[in-house]
Design an enzyme around this catalytic site. Structure first.
Site, PDB file in Angstrom:
ATOM      1  N   ARG A  31       0.918  -1.592   0.220  1.00  0.00           N
ATOM      2  CA  ARG A  31      -0.463   0.047  -0.060  1.00  0.00           C
ATOM      3  C   ARG A  31       0.935   1.379  -0.355  1.00  0.00           C
ATOM      4  O   ARG A  31       0.412   1.817  -0.770  1.00  0.00           O
ATOM      5  CB  ARG A  31      -0.706   0.103   1.748  1.00  0.00           C
ATOM      6  CG  ARG A  31      -1.795   1.355   1.159  1.00  0.00           C
ATOM      7  CD  ARG A  31      -2.705   1.254   2.174  1.00  0.00           C
ATOM      8  NE  ARG A  31      -2.589   0.283   3.798  1.00  0.00           N
ATOM      9  CZ  ARG A  31      -1.958   0.410   4.303  1.00  0.00           C
ATOM     10  NH1 ARG A  31      -2.091   2.356   4.829  1.00  0.00           N
ATOM     11  NH2 ARG A  31      -2.439   0.573   5.812  1.00  0.00           N
ATOM     12  N   TYR A  40     -14.328  16.291 -17.967  1.00  0.00           N
ATOM     13  CA  TYR A  40     -14.805  14.777 -17.381  1.00  0.00           C
ATOM     14  C   TYR A  40     -15.914  14.766 -16.390  1.00  0.00           C
ATOM     15  O   TYR A  40     -16.004  15.385 -15.391  1.00  0.00           O
ATOM     16  CB  TYR A  40     -13.969  13.880 -17.339  1.00  0.00           C
ATOM     17  CG  TYR A  40     -14.158  13.237 -17.064  1.00  0.00           C
ATOM     18  CD1 TYR A  40     -14.439  12.154 -18.081  1.00  0.00           C
ATOM     19  CD2 TYR A  40     -14.347  11.990 -15.956  1.00  0.00           C
ATOM     20  CE1 TYR A  40     -15.247  10.698 -17.108  1.00  0.00           C
ATOM     21  CE2 TYR A  40     -14.659  10.715 -15.538  1.00  0.00           C
ATOM     22  CZ  TYR A  40     -14.565  10.059 -16.278  1.00  0.00           C
ATOM     23  OH  TYR A  40     -15.415   8.829 -15.780  1.00  0.00           O
ATOM     24  N   ASP A  93      -5.911  18.278 -15.887  1.00  0.00           N
ATOM     25  CA  ASP A  93      -5.760  17.302 -16.707  1.00  0.00           C
ATOM     26  C   ASP A  93      -5.599  16.674 -18.294  1.00  0.00           C
ATOM     27  O   ASP A  93      -5.629  17.438 -19.048  1.00  0.00           O
ATOM     28  CB  ASP A  93      -6.989  16.334 -16.967  1.00  0.00           C
ATOM     29  CG  ASP A  93      -7.525  15.324 -16.885  1.00  0.00           C
ATOM     30  OD1 ASP A  93      -6.839  14.093 -17.687  1.00  0.00           O
ATOM     31  OD2 ASP A  93      -8.659  14.368 -17.043  1.00  0.00           O
ATOM     32  N   LYS A 116      -6.324   5.075 -19.758  1.00  0.00           N
ATOM     33  CA  LYS A 116      -5.966   5.786 -21.342  1.00  0.00           C
ATOM     34  C   LYS A 116      -5.147   5.330 -22.232  1.00  0.00           C
ATOM     35  O   LYS A 116      -4.359   4.504 -22.630  1.00  0.00           O
ATOM     36  CB  LYS A 116      -6.826   7.500 -21.370  1.00  0.00           C
ATOM     37  CG  LYS A 116      -8.419   7.209 -20.662  1.00  0.00           C
ATOM     38  CD  LYS A 116      -9.672   6.328 -20.827  1.00  0.00           C
ATOM     39  CE  LYS A 116     -10.447   6.885 -19.626  1.00  0.00           C
ATOM     40  NZ  LYS A 116     -10.283   6.903 -18.331  1.00  0.00           N
TER      41      LYS A 116
END
Length: 407
Positions: free
Chosen positions: A62, A115, A187, A212
């Site tokens: 983690r 988005y 972004d 993406k």
């Protein structure tokens, strides 16, 4: 550990070699997938030093993982950042970046065309913790600057926007934000590091949905945030406690995908431009959104701050959803799916992809027509993609009433 890449190495070379050498073992030419959750230490003092971050190493996945670190290092080099932190998804990266730095009473300035998931953070979740959010008309730089001047803790931009492909002048707005002491986040998913490097334009944090273009193969979720070491230390601490860490196997797939990033993006951008020009001339097309077109309202800004215009375009079709429902099943070289940036071409209307979380009224308020169709161009031969679109549109024309053609 941090390898030294030749400063003269170009971005395509960095995409292949960057971030990997220090993580290879046993003479392997590829970075291994390290699946161990924890790491063994016989020396308790050394263990503690690593756990506290005073010494390089790994204690628990983690916190950090060798495969994930290699992936982060490659993105860091591509964006020319001091540090990069990976997340379990693009939205995990976006939300974590915002929640790391925002406190009750703060004010965020952004644009309407982000988005859909990001828009929901601004309109639904941040107000719940008493963070004021102001969403300006995308492209209206004067309006954005006025709102920044009224008070701003974070300026959040997306350029090009998803799915409207609008452009904002990142350098101009970053200067306005810095004048009031605001943190600037961008972004950069659509542009990729190949076509745009926001840190060079005055931005503090660059965010990617690694799902993406970075991955490029539609088989893995991931996200990443890049910036200065001081800021990334805070982002890392937020991720460490909230737990949205990237899985090692996912990191490996993204790492592998990035090796061909420049080649993929170059082909996708070339095809996107030709498809955009083809669609501009079609009688069923109301408008085409692509920053590479001279008719794009902010084409000059895109030319100034981008090295290429990317592999995404959107088109508004006459007849709206009726046209889209006829068109999509006829396409041969297409995935009809809620993803983008893959090697295969992907089509999808906003209401089932980028803004599926929004109601019809919310999409209309954002200026997103029901006839808007996003096209994520793949790496297929351009001629085949255009021929496929041509035959599908011809079928739609044969099925639609003449009145639609005259709209």
């Amino acid at each position: 550990m941090r390898e030294h890449i030749d400063n003269n190495a170009r971005i395509g070379t960095k995409a292949v070699w960057g971030g990997e050498k220090d993580f290879r073992v046993f003479g392997a030419t590829q970075v291994p997938v390290v699946l161990s959750v924890a790491y063994d230490y016989s020396d308790v003092d050394e263990w503690q030093e690593v756990a506290l971050g005073n010494k390089p190493g790994y204690t628990y996945n983690r916190m950090s993982n060798p495969t994930v670190r290699a992936m982060e290092e490659k993105v860091r080099l591509l964006e020319e950042a001091e540090e990069a932190i990976a997340f379990s998804s693009g939205m995990a990266a976006i939300s974590s970046a915002l929640y790391t730095f925002l406190r009750p009473g703060d004010r965020v300035v952004s644009v309407k065309d982000t988005y859909g998931g990001t828009n929901k953070i601004f309109t639904e979740f941040l107000p719940q913790i008493h963070v004021e959010t102001v969403l300006c008309n995308t492209g209206d730089h004067e309006e954005i600057e006025r709102e920044i001047a009224k008070g701003c803790n974070v300026l959040y931009l997306e350029s090009p926007t998803n799915p409207t492909l609008k452009i904002t002048d990142i350098e101009r707005l970053a200067k306005a934000a810095k004048a009031v002491g605001a943190l600037v986040m961008v972004d950069n998913t659509f542009a990729t590091p190949i076509n745009q490097n926001p840190l060079k334009l005055g931005v503090d944090l660059v965010i990617h949905s690694a799902t993406k273009f970075l991955s490029g193969h539609a088989d893995v979720l991931g996200g990443v945030v890049c910036g200065s070491a001081a800021l990334m230390e805070k982002v890392y601490h937020y991720r460490e406690i909230h737990g949205a860490n990237l899985d090692p196997w996912a990191a490996y797939l993204i790492l592998r995908g990035m090796k061909t990033l420049k080649l993929r993006v170059r082909q996708q951008a070339q095809s996107a431009m030709e498809i955009a020009r083809f669609l501009q001339k079609h009688p069923l097309v109301e408008s085409v959104n692509y920053p590479g077109l001279e008719t794009h309202p902010h084409h000059d800004i895109a030319k100034k701050q981008m090295n290429g215009f990317g592999g995404i375009l959107s088109v508004v079709l006459k007849g709206e959803m009726e046209t889209i429902k006829l068109l999509l099943p006829r396409l041969q070289y297409a995935n009809r799916a809620g993803n983008l940036g893959a090697v295969e071409t992907i089509y999808g209307p906003a209401r089932t992809t980028s803004h599926v979380e929004c109601t019809l009224e919310e999409r209309r308020a954002l200026g997103i027509s029901e006839g808007l169709l996003r096209i994520s161009v793949g790496i297929e031969d351009t001629e085949d993609l255009i021929a496929d679109l041509s035959q599908a549109l011809a079928y739609v024309e044969s099925q639609m009433p003449l009145s639609i053609h005259n709209l």
